[in-house]
Scaffold this motif. Sequence first.
Motif, PDB file in Angstrom:
ATOM      1  N   VAL A   1       4.198  -5.846   7.154  1.00  0.00           N
ATOM      2  CA  VAL A   1       3.267  -5.286   8.135  1.00  0.00           C
ATOM      3  C   VAL A   1       2.793  -6.391   9.086  1.00  0.00           C
ATOM      4  CG1 VAL A   1       1.109  -4.041   8.479  1.00  0.00           C
ATOM      5  CG2 VAL A   1       2.520  -3.574   6.453  1.00  0.00           C
TER       6      VAL A   1
ATOM      7  N   SER B   1       0.834  -1.187   0.000  1.00  0.00           N
ATOM      8  CA  SER B   1       0.000   0.000   0.000  1.00  0.00           C
ATOM      9  C   SER B   1       0.872   1.240   0.000  1.00  0.00           C
ATOM     10  CB  SER B   1      -0.925  -0.014   1.216  1.00  0.00           C
ATOM     11  OG  SER B   1      -0.271  -0.602   2.322  1.00  0.00           O
TER      12      SER B   1
ATOM     13  N   GLN C   1      -6.543   6.658   4.701  1.00  0.00           N
ATOM     14  CA  GLN C   1      -5.418   5.867   4.221  1.00  0.00           C
ATOM     15  C   GLN C   1      -5.724   4.392   4.479  1.00  0.00           C
ATOM     16  OE1 GLN C   1      -2.066   7.644   3.357  1.00  0.00           O
ATOM     17  NE2 GLN C   1      -3.665   9.163   3.026  1.00  0.00           N
TER      18      GLN C   1
ATOM     19  N   SER D   1      -1.859  -5.876   5.022  1.00  0.00           N
ATOM     20  CA  SER D   1      -0.981  -6.751   5.782  1.00  0.00           C
ATOM     21  C   SER D   1      -1.208  -8.184   5.336  1.00  0.00           C
ATOM     22  CB  SER D   1      -1.277  -6.615   7.277  1.00  0.00           C
ATOM     23  OG  SER D   1      -0.588  -7.624   7.988  1.00  0.00           O
TER      24      SER D   1
ATOM     25  N   ILE E   1      -3.821   0.444   4.685  1.00  0.00           N
ATOM     26  CA  ILE E   1      -2.567  -0.317   4.659  1.00  0.00           C
ATOM     27  C   ILE E   1      -2.935  -1.788   4.576  1.00  0.00           C
ATOM     28  CG2 ILE E   1      -2.274  -0.554   7.173  1.00  0.00           C
ATOM     29  CD1 ILE E   1       0.709   0.089   6.686  1.00  0.00           C
TER      30      ILE E   1
ATOM     31  N   LEU F   1       1.308   5.120   1.384  1.00  0.00           N
ATOM     32  CA  LEU F   1       0.894   6.125   2.364  1.00  0.00           C
ATOM     33  C   LEU F   1       1.330   7.499   1.872  1.00  0.00           C
ATOM     34  CD1 LEU F   1       1.721   4.820   5.958  1.00  0.00           C
ATOM     35  CD2 LEU F   1      -0.495   4.902   4.814  1.00  0.00           C
TER      36      LEU F   1
END
Lengths: 362, 229
Positions: free
Chosen positions: A280, A234, A321, A325, A323, A236
């Motif tokens: 992550v 991802s 945002q 994992s 993310i 950021l």
Amino acid sequence: MAAPALEVTVRVARDRFVLDASFTSGPGVTVLAGPSGAGKSTVVAAIAGLARPDAGRIVVDGTVLFDSREGVDLATARRRVGYVLQDALLFPHLSVAANLRYSRRPVSLPFERVVDILGIGHLLDSRPNTLSGGERQRVAIGRALLSGPALLLMDEPLASLDTGRRRELLPFIENVRAALSIPVVYVTHNWPEIIRLADTVALMEQGRVRACGPVQHVLAGRNEEIAHLVPEGSVLDAVTTGERIDGLDRLDTPAGPFFLNYDAGPAGRALRVFIDAHDVTLALHRPDGLSVQNTLQGTVADMAERDGSNLDVRIALPGNQTIRSRITRHAGEALGLRPGMDVFALIKSVAFDRRLHWHGTL
Amino acid sequence: MPLLSPFETEALLLSLKVSATAVAFSLPLGILVAWVLARTDFPGKDIFNALVHLPLVLPPVVVGYLLLVLLGRRGLIGGWLDAHLGIVIAFTWTGAAVAAAVMAFPLMVRAIRLSLETVDRRLEQVARTLGASPLRVMLSVTLPLTLPGIVAGVALAFARCLGEFGATITFVSNIPGVSRTLPLALYTAINTPGGEADAARLVVISLVLAFVAIGLSEVMARRVARMVA
């Protein structure tokens, strides 16, 4: 909503190749990405008027360049598109200055400014065959800018350069991007470039646009159709703070502070950080006594099974945002993960592939 | 005593005049035909190509005879030219130039065409994206980059014109000061009893001329090559 800066629909049917690509895009850089043979270059050639689609419609900032239904097909010379290819294609019999001044169209950026942005002032009297690959490409970009384009097309402009030269040229392209108010269509299949440059990314495969949107969304999206075309990770959005703590540079992201293990530059620079999903780790509580530097709090948006034994978890972070994992299913079960749960995403500062941390205007 | 006799001077100057005229007038057409052959496709292109190259493979006398049939005073085109415009080509130095031009044409076209085919078409496409009209693309990109081929074509054609014999003698005969170029003068000298010395001098003149021509074309070619490299 404002009309899109760029509206492209291109249909071409050849014996063994069918192109049916369609996308709209805002101002800024639109990257056409995808494996070779996807039809990216054909789309660009069609926009330039160098390849005639069987059908379609191409509109740039309200100007119709091509419309098969209305019978519009502007000649290339009248389209006002700057065209930069993998090979610089400078006119070999003309000096750098004469190459730059080849076009007689009125320009929006003055000559000196373009020369300055691209750092080619010392090359003006040279002949193209004496330049390095990177210099040649800078001159080619300058020549395109000095033709008063309404749209800049760049078809893999870095592809013929080695990694070192690529890294040298990218900042110049970013300068150009910052100085321009016109849309740019940029073809590449190189993800570092895409993440660094793209405002919008249109992912192409086998003649079709599979996904189109902001690069953060395309990467974070749960679109099984393009999973094999994008890196699992991802992006950021971050801003440099110029603060350095114990050898780590602090960035601010809408999801919280973030530490990088290298010099991210002076304060106030916009930056994109790519985080590989495998780097992550997830925790249910704010960890204590761990060496991991970055902890971002969010909620599990959704999870999907991968390869039978893994989970691809998307975590929604503050500031819109996301993310991703990648954890084992066993770990997911142990944590009792389910959508809506509060979690902490842990990322090591050294987990970043430096090539992928690029700054850009957001 | 002058270096050359009036007879030799006449033949040399006539040769240069005929060759220069032939090359100058056929060059634009040669570029056009080379461009058509290199860049276009149309039904019958093979026949057109064969027609252009015909003088290369036909015996020169046949070409001379065909010119006579076409451009002679009673010929298909020549008759019309004489009747309507009062232009006579046969048995004049212009006729010699026409014969030389036709014979040299395939060589010229071939050299230019080969050079044209090496021009990267994407350079022309880029020029178009920069707003250049087709004519400007041609004049500012295509032709300058074809210059090595044009120089080579001109040199080849000029040399071929200087050496032209068969078509010339058939079409415009061997008239002193009109159509008696160096090769024809040499031929005349050889056929004249006691003309061996004259023949030898003409051979030397031809040799010197050839060396000068080769030297000049080399210098030109090098200069042009440096320009487009």
